[in-house]
Design a protein around this motif. Structure first.
Motif, PDB file in Angstrom:
ATOM      1  N   GLY A 199      -7.383  -6.486   7.946  1.00  0.00           N
ATOM      2  CA  GLY A 199      -8.636  -6.699   8.687  1.00  0.00           C
ATOM      3  C   GLY A 199      -8.540  -6.234  10.128  1.00  0.00           C
ATOM      4  O   GLY A 199      -9.180  -6.828  11.010  1.00  0.00           O
ATOM      5  N   ILE A 200      -7.695  -5.227  10.391  1.00  0.00           N
ATOM      6  CA  ILE A 200      -7.593  -4.689  11.759  1.00  0.00           C
ATOM      7  C   ILE A 200      -7.813  -3.165  11.723  1.00  0.00           C
ATOM      8  O   ILE A 200      -7.790  -2.565  10.647  1.00  0.00           O
ATOM      9  N   SER A 201      -7.990  -2.575  12.915  1.00  0.00           N
ATOM     10  CA  SER A 201      -8.235  -1.133  12.929  1.00  0.00           C
ATOM     11  C   SER A 201      -6.910  -0.369  12.750  1.00  0.00           C
ATOM     12  O   SER A 201      -5.819  -0.931  12.952  1.00  0.00           O
ATOM     13  N   TYR A 202      -7.045   0.890  12.405  1.00  0.00           N
ATOM     14  CA  TYR A 202      -5.868   1.740  12.236  1.00  0.00           C
ATOM     15  C   TYR A 202      -5.057   1.777  13.531  1.00  0.00           C
ATOM     16  O   TYR A 202      -3.840   1.628  13.526  1.00  0.00           O
ATOM     17  N   ASP A 203      -5.776   1.903  14.676  1.00  0.00           N
ATOM     18  CA  ASP A 203      -5.085   1.975  15.970  1.00  0.00           C
ATOM     19  C   ASP A 203      -4.315   0.690  16.279  1.00  0.00           C
ATOM     20  O   ASP A 203      -3.198   0.732  16.780  1.00  0.00           O
ATOM     21  N   THR A 204      -4.950  -0.446  15.958  1.00  0.00           N
ATOM     22  CA  THR A 204      -4.266  -1.729  16.218  1.00  0.00           C
ATOM     23  C   THR A 204      -2.999  -1.816  15.376  1.00  0.00           C
ATOM     24  O   THR A 204      -1.946  -2.268  15.842  1.00  0.00           O
ATOM     25  N   LEU A 205      -3.114  -1.385  14.099  1.00  0.00           N
ATOM     26  CA  LEU A 205      -1.946  -1.435  13.237  1.00  0.00           C
ATOM     27  C   LEU A 205      -0.828  -0.556  13.805  1.00  0.00           C
ATOM     28  O   LEU A 205       0.335  -0.978  13.882  1.00  0.00           O
ATOM     29  N   ARG A 206      -1.189   0.635  14.249  1.00  0.00           N
ATOM     30  CA  ARG A 206      -0.183   1.553  14.817  1.00  0.00           C
ATOM     31  C   ARG A 206       0.482   0.906  16.037  1.00  0.00           C
ATOM     32  O   ARG A 206       1.696   0.938  16.181  1.00  0.00           O
ATOM     33  N   TYR A 207      -0.347   0.285  16.856  1.00  0.00           N
ATOM     34  CA  TYR A 207       0.168  -0.363  18.066  1.00  0.00           C
ATOM     35  C   TYR A 207       1.154  -1.484  17.703  1.00  0.00           C
ATOM     36  O   TYR A 207       2.261  -1.565  18.248  1.00  0.00           O
ATOM     37  N   GLN A 208       0.760  -2.303  16.701  1.00  0.00           N
ATOM     38  CA  GLN A 208       1.604  -3.426  16.298  1.00  0.00           C
ATOM     39  C   GLN A 208       2.902  -2.912  15.670  1.00  0.00           C
ATOM     40  O   GLN A 208       3.971  -3.473  15.910  1.00  0.00           O
ATOM     41  N   THR A 228       0.827  -1.223   0.000  1.00  0.00           N
ATOM     42  CA  THR A 228       0.000   0.000   0.000  1.00  0.00           C
ATOM     43  C   THR A 228       0.857   1.267   0.000  1.00  0.00           C
ATOM     44  O   THR A 228       0.361   2.350   0.336  1.00  0.00           O
ATOM     45  N   ASP A 229       2.128   1.081  -0.362  1.00  0.00           N
ATOM     46  CA  ASP A 229       3.053   2.219  -0.359  1.00  0.00           C
ATOM     47  C   ASP A 229       3.019   2.937   0.969  1.00  0.00           C
ATOM     48  O   ASP A 229       2.901   4.173   1.041  1.00  0.00           O
ATOM     49  N   ALA A 230       3.022   2.149   2.035  1.00  0.00           N
ATOM     50  CA  ALA A 230       3.050   2.645   3.415  1.00  0.00           C
ATOM     51  C   ALA A 230       1.808   3.440   3.801  1.00  0.00           C
ATOM     52  O   ALA A 230       1.825   4.198   4.762  1.00  0.00           O
ATOM     53  N   ASN A 231       0.704   3.260   3.067  1.00  0.00           N
ATOM     54  CA  ASN A 231      -0.550   3.896   3.459  1.00  0.00           C
ATOM     55  C   ASN A 231      -1.140   3.058   4.594  1.00  0.00           C
ATOM     56  O   ASN A 231      -1.678   1.955   4.388  1.00  0.00           O
ATOM     57  N   GLN A 232      -1.045   3.592   5.822  1.00  0.00           N
ATOM     58  CA  GLN A 232      -1.408   2.788   6.991  1.00  0.00           C
ATOM     59  C   GLN A 232      -2.907   2.479   7.045  1.00  0.00           C
ATOM     60  O   GLN A 232      -3.313   1.428   7.521  1.00  0.00           O
ATOM     61  N   THR A 233      -3.741   3.393   6.566  1.00  0.00           N
ATOM     62  CA  THR A 233      -5.189   3.122   6.584  1.00  0.00           C
ATOM     63  C   THR A 233      -5.507   1.932   5.685  1.00  0.00           C
ATOM     64  O   THR A 233      -6.223   1.007   6.060  1.00  0.00           O
ATOM     65  N   LYS A 234      -4.903   1.959   4.450  1.00  0.00           N
ATOM     66  CA  LYS A 234      -5.154   0.850   3.508  1.00  0.00           C
ATOM     67  C   LYS A 234      -4.555  -0.459   4.031  1.00  0.00           C
ATOM     68  O   LYS A 234      -5.150  -1.536   3.908  1.00  0.00           O
ATOM     69  N   ALA A 235      -3.368  -0.360   4.619  1.00  0.00           N
ATOM     70  CA  ALA A 235      -2.708  -1.569   5.142  1.00  0.00           C
ATOM     71  C   ALA A 235      -3.550  -2.198   6.243  1.00  0.00           C
ATOM     72  O   ALA A 235      -3.717  -3.431   6.306  1.00  0.00           O
ATOM     73  N   ALA A 236      -4.109  -1.353   7.123  1.00  0.00           N
ATOM     74  CA  ALA A 236      -4.946  -1.871   8.216  1.00  0.00           C
ATOM     75  C   ALA A 236      -6.150  -2.602   7.630  1.00  0.00           C
ATOM     76  O   ALA A 236      -6.531  -3.685   8.090  1.00  0.00           O
ATOM     77  N   ARG A 237      -6.731  -2.012   6.541  1.00  0.00           N
ATOM     78  CA  ARG A 237      -7.900  -2.640   5.920  1.00  0.00           C
ATOM     79  C   ARG A 237      -7.519  -4.004   5.333  1.00  0.00           C
ATOM     80  O   ARG A 237      -8.227  -4.997   5.488  1.00  0.00           O
TER      81      ARG A 237
END
Ligand SMILES: Nc1ncnc2c1ncn2[C@@H]1O[C@H](COP(=O)(O)OP(=O)(O)OP(=O)(O)O)[C@@H](O)[C@H]1O
Ligand SMILES: [Mg+2]
Length: 461
Positions: A445-454, A433-442
């Protein structure tokens, strides 16, 4: 030409006797051989393999017929022995019977009587062979045990053995359709057979019998108990003797019959319809169902008291999809079995892709579905190797979601690090996703916050 009804060997020093026996029995369709001297009797019996041997007790000075009978038993030769004697005292008859003779005739004997007895013995031998054959087929898994090495199956087999040892009288087996409830019931029966029990195995499907017949079938009836009861009839509980009675699909049994069944299980007696005598029930009663009896009991479709009684010794078979590596063990077993059944020598094998497909599919029809698919592939596919594609074409329930599950990661034998795997997947999602965190989280299948935490946890920020 009369069909050969059996092989008879006669040993008597009196030539007239053997000639009479030979003539009479040959005319009835038996093959007859004889000898009038005591030499090499055992060797001749072994070489000729008769079904029945007639033995004269007063055969020769140096050897009596009883000595020959003892030798036959000692050598464990598979033959029935009928003794002949001129002596009509009960004493020699008792000795012969104690040594294992099946019959005893005093000379001069009545040939018609001998023919009837020989006919009965031959029929008995045939029936015994037939029963032995069916018993062997009934317990095909005794040699290698029931297939299953996954922790839940190992636990189940341990529990089954404990229940056999404890001589549990009633056992409930639950599990989805095709998960192996009947085969587990047969396993119980065979384990009991290894011990002292020697009775038959009866399986009754509680829904297959018409409503008005099932009671009579289970409990038996006396003549005149109802319009069609023209004679006395034993029920299946009686016929099962000290064997095993499997009551299949108990969850669909009528409520009034459930009450009767509970009484049988608690009292261990039955009474035929229209009868006045309580007869003991000796069989182990195994009941099976693919219904959740607890739920059925809560909703009123199953008697609570019967449910609690059955629950005492209950075994729940897990669906095939929860048995991990067992799925492959079973698949390979069925492949070997059907290859040798249909193709004799050329054994087929699975490709790596086929094994992956087997592990990814959900097997809603459980072991039965697996068995049927593999049988179909063995018979219909012409290649030596069964591929994933072959299997998928034959799987009626194969869907795209399974297809995508097929590309899922199979846990390797040596295990893996879940953390490393998570980190790697997050890295891949970010790359894609070219480091697009919103798309990567999608994608994950996890939330943006969970991805940030991980990402923070794995030092990917
Ligand atoms: N562990 C096993 N090892 C080998 N064969 C098995 C095993 N479990 C089941 N099978 C085979 O799978 C098929 C289905 O098993 P079975 O008839 O015992 O299932 P079931 O639970 O009684 O099904 P249903 O609920 O439809 O009556 C049978 O052909 C049986 O031989
Ligand atoms: Mg069944």
């Amino acid at each position: 030409m009369l069909k050969n009804r059996g092989r008879i060997f006669a040993v008597d020093d009196d030539e007239l006797i053997v000639a009479m026996l030979a003539r009479g029995l040959k005319s009835d369709g038996y093959e007859v051989n004889f000898q009038t001297t005591p030499q090499d009797i055992i060797a001749n019996i072994i070489a000729w393999q008769p079904d029945i041997v007639f033995l004269d007790i007063d055969l020769a000075e140096e050897m009596s017929g009883l000595d020959v009978l003892a030798a036959i038993k000692k050598e464990d030769i598979d033959v029935e022995v009928i003794m002949l004697t001129a002596d009509d005292s009960a004493e020699s008859a008792i000795r012969a019977m104690k040594l294992g003779a099946v019959e005893y005739f005093t000379k001069p004997f009545n040939l018609d009587e001998i023919k009837i007895i020989v006919g009965n013995i031959i029929e008995n031998i045939r029936l015994k062979a037939e029963i032995a054959y069916h018993r062997k087929n009934l317990c095909p898994y005794l040699g290698e045990g029931l297939i299953g090495e996954s922790p839940p199956m190992v636990e189940i087999l341990k529990k089954a053995d404990k229940l056999v040892q404890a001589r549990a009288e009633t056992i409930l087996i639950t599990g989805e359709s095709g998960s192996g409830k009947e085969i587990l019931a047969r396993y119980f029966h065979c384990r009991r057979e290894e011990g002292e029990s020697n009775g038959p195995f009866f399986a009754v499907n509680c829904t297959a019998l018409p409503e008005n017949l099932i009671e009579g079938e289970l409990f038996g009836h006396m003549k005149g108990a109802f319009t069609d009861a023209r004679s006395d009839k034993k029920g299946i509980f009686e016929l099962a003797g000290s064997g095993t009675l499997l009551l299949d699909e108990i969850g669909d049994m009528r409520l009034d019959l459930q009450a009767k069944l509970l009484r049988v299980i608690e009292d261990r007696t039955i009474r035929r319809l229209g009868g006045s005598v309580d007869l003991p029930v000796e069989a182990t009663v195994i009941v099976t169902t693919n219904k959740d009896l607890k739920v059925a009991a809560e909703q009123g479709g199953f008697r609570r008291d019967l449910f609690y009684r059955l629950h005492t010794f209950a075994i729940e078979l897990p669906p095939l999809r929860e048995r991990g590596h067992d799925i492959l063990l079973l698949a390979r077993y069925f492949l070997r079995y059907f290859s040798s059944k249909y193709l004799k020598k050329s054994i087929k094998c699975f490709s790596a892709g086929a094994e992956k497909t087997i592990m990814s599919y959900g097997w809603p029809g459980n072991v039965r579905e697996l068995r049927n698919i593999i049988e179909r592939c063995v018979v219909l596919e012409e290649m030596e190797t069964i591929t994933g594609e072959h299997l998928r074409l034959n799987l009626a329930g194969w869907t795209d979601s399974e297809s995508s599950a097929c590309s899922r990661i199979i846990l390797p034998e040596e295990g893996l690090s879940l953390e490393e795997l998570e980190k790697d997947l997050i890295r891949q999602a970010l790359e894609r996703t070219d480091a697009n965190q919103t798309k990567a989280a999608r994608l994950l299948g996890i939330s943006y916050d969970t991805l940030r935490y991980q990402m923070k946890k794995f030092a990917l920020l």
